[in-house]
Design a protein around this motif. Structure first.
Motif, short mmCIF file in Angstrom:
data_model
loop_
_atom_site.label_atom_id
_atom_site.label_comp_id
_atom_site.label_asym_id
_atom_site.label_seq_id
_atom_site.Cartn_x
_atom_site.Cartn_y
_atom_site.Cartn_z
N GLN A 167 18.79 -86.22 130.77
CA GLN A 167 19.51 -85.52 129.69
C GLN A 167 18.59 -85.07 128.56
O GLN A 167 18.79 -84.02 127.97
CB GLN A 167 20.60 -86.42 129.10
CG GLN A 167 21.80 -86.57 129.98
CD GLN A 167 22.87 -87.41 129.32
OE1 GLN A 167 22.64 -88.08 128.33
NE2 GLN A 167 24.06 -87.38 129.89
N GLY A 182 15.54 -84.20 128.86
CA GLY A 182 14.53 -83.28 129.35
C GLY A 182 13.33 -83.96 129.97
O GLY A 182 12.42 -83.29 130.47
N PRO A 210 18.76 -79.80 129.12
CA PRO A 210 18.53 -78.41 128.73
C PRO A 210 18.03 -77.59 129.92
O PRO A 210 17.22 -78.06 130.71
CB PRO A 210 17.47 -78.49 127.63
CG PRO A 210 17.08 -79.90 127.51
CD PRO A 210 17.91 -80.73 128.40
N GLU A 248 16.10 -75.17 129.90
CA GLU A 248 14.67 -74.92 129.73
C GLU A 248 13.83 -75.99 130.43
O GLU A 248 12.81 -75.69 131.05
CB GLU A 248 14.34 -74.87 128.24
CG GLU A 248 12.91 -74.50 127.95
CD GLU A 248 12.63 -74.44 126.45
OE1 GLU A 248 11.66 -73.79 126.09
OE2 GLU A 248 13.40 -75.03 125.67
N ALA A 258 26.25 -71.24 125.20
CA ALA A 258 25.64 -72.50 124.76
C ALA A 258 25.93 -72.80 123.30
O ALA A 258 26.01 -73.95 122.91
CB ALA A 258 24.14 -72.46 124.99
#
Length: 146
Positions: free
Chosen positions: A68, A70, A108, A110, A144
């Motif tokens: 969560q 990243g 995320p 990304e 988002a």
């Protein structure tokens, strides 16, 4: 008066059990180690996104987990993206390595893209994305920021 054995007198046979126990213990340890090698990497508990088009892929050689926050873990070890790339490059032939990325649905996007870039940078051509079967697939995804 010690009794002398005669030439034709029969001796009783003995079963040597200690070498047999050694062999059995060796076989037991061998089969335990082989069985542990056969257990697939279950990864970590993540809340995977759902997909109506999910297919079962062959067992991957590596499952890369994106948490969560990243962070990236492989086989229970946290690693940076550079370490991930180096591990895959040093594993053998990256072109034949099968990687599955399991990203938590709260992670995320990304971070997912960075992991995918690191895996592709290592030379991997077979890449899968882990999802849970289900999901209608027709629901719109909210932006988002909202």
């Amino acid at each position: 008066m010690a009794r002398k054995l005669r030439y034709f007198e029969e001796r009783r046979g003995r079963v040597e059990i200690i070498p047999m126990i050694d062999v059995m213990l060796f076989l037991l340890v061998f089969f335990i180690i082989v069985t542990l090698q056969m257990i697939p990497d279950a990864g970590q508990t993540l809340q995977l996104p759902t997909s109506s088009q999910a297919d079962h892929l062959p067992r991957p050689e590596f499952t890369v987990n994106v948490q969560q926050d990243g962070s990236v873990t492989v086989k229970g070890q946290a690693m940076s993206l550079d370490q991930l790339t180096d591990m895959i490059k040093n594993d053998g032939n990256p072109e034949k390595t099968v990687i599955t990325i399991a990203s938590d649905k709260a992670a995320p996007f990304e971070a997912f893209v960075h992991v995918m870039d690191a895996v592709r940078k290592a030379g991997v051509t077979s890449l899968g994305v882990a999802t849970q079967p289900g999901g209608g697939g027709s629901e719109p995804v909210p932006p988002a920021g909202k």
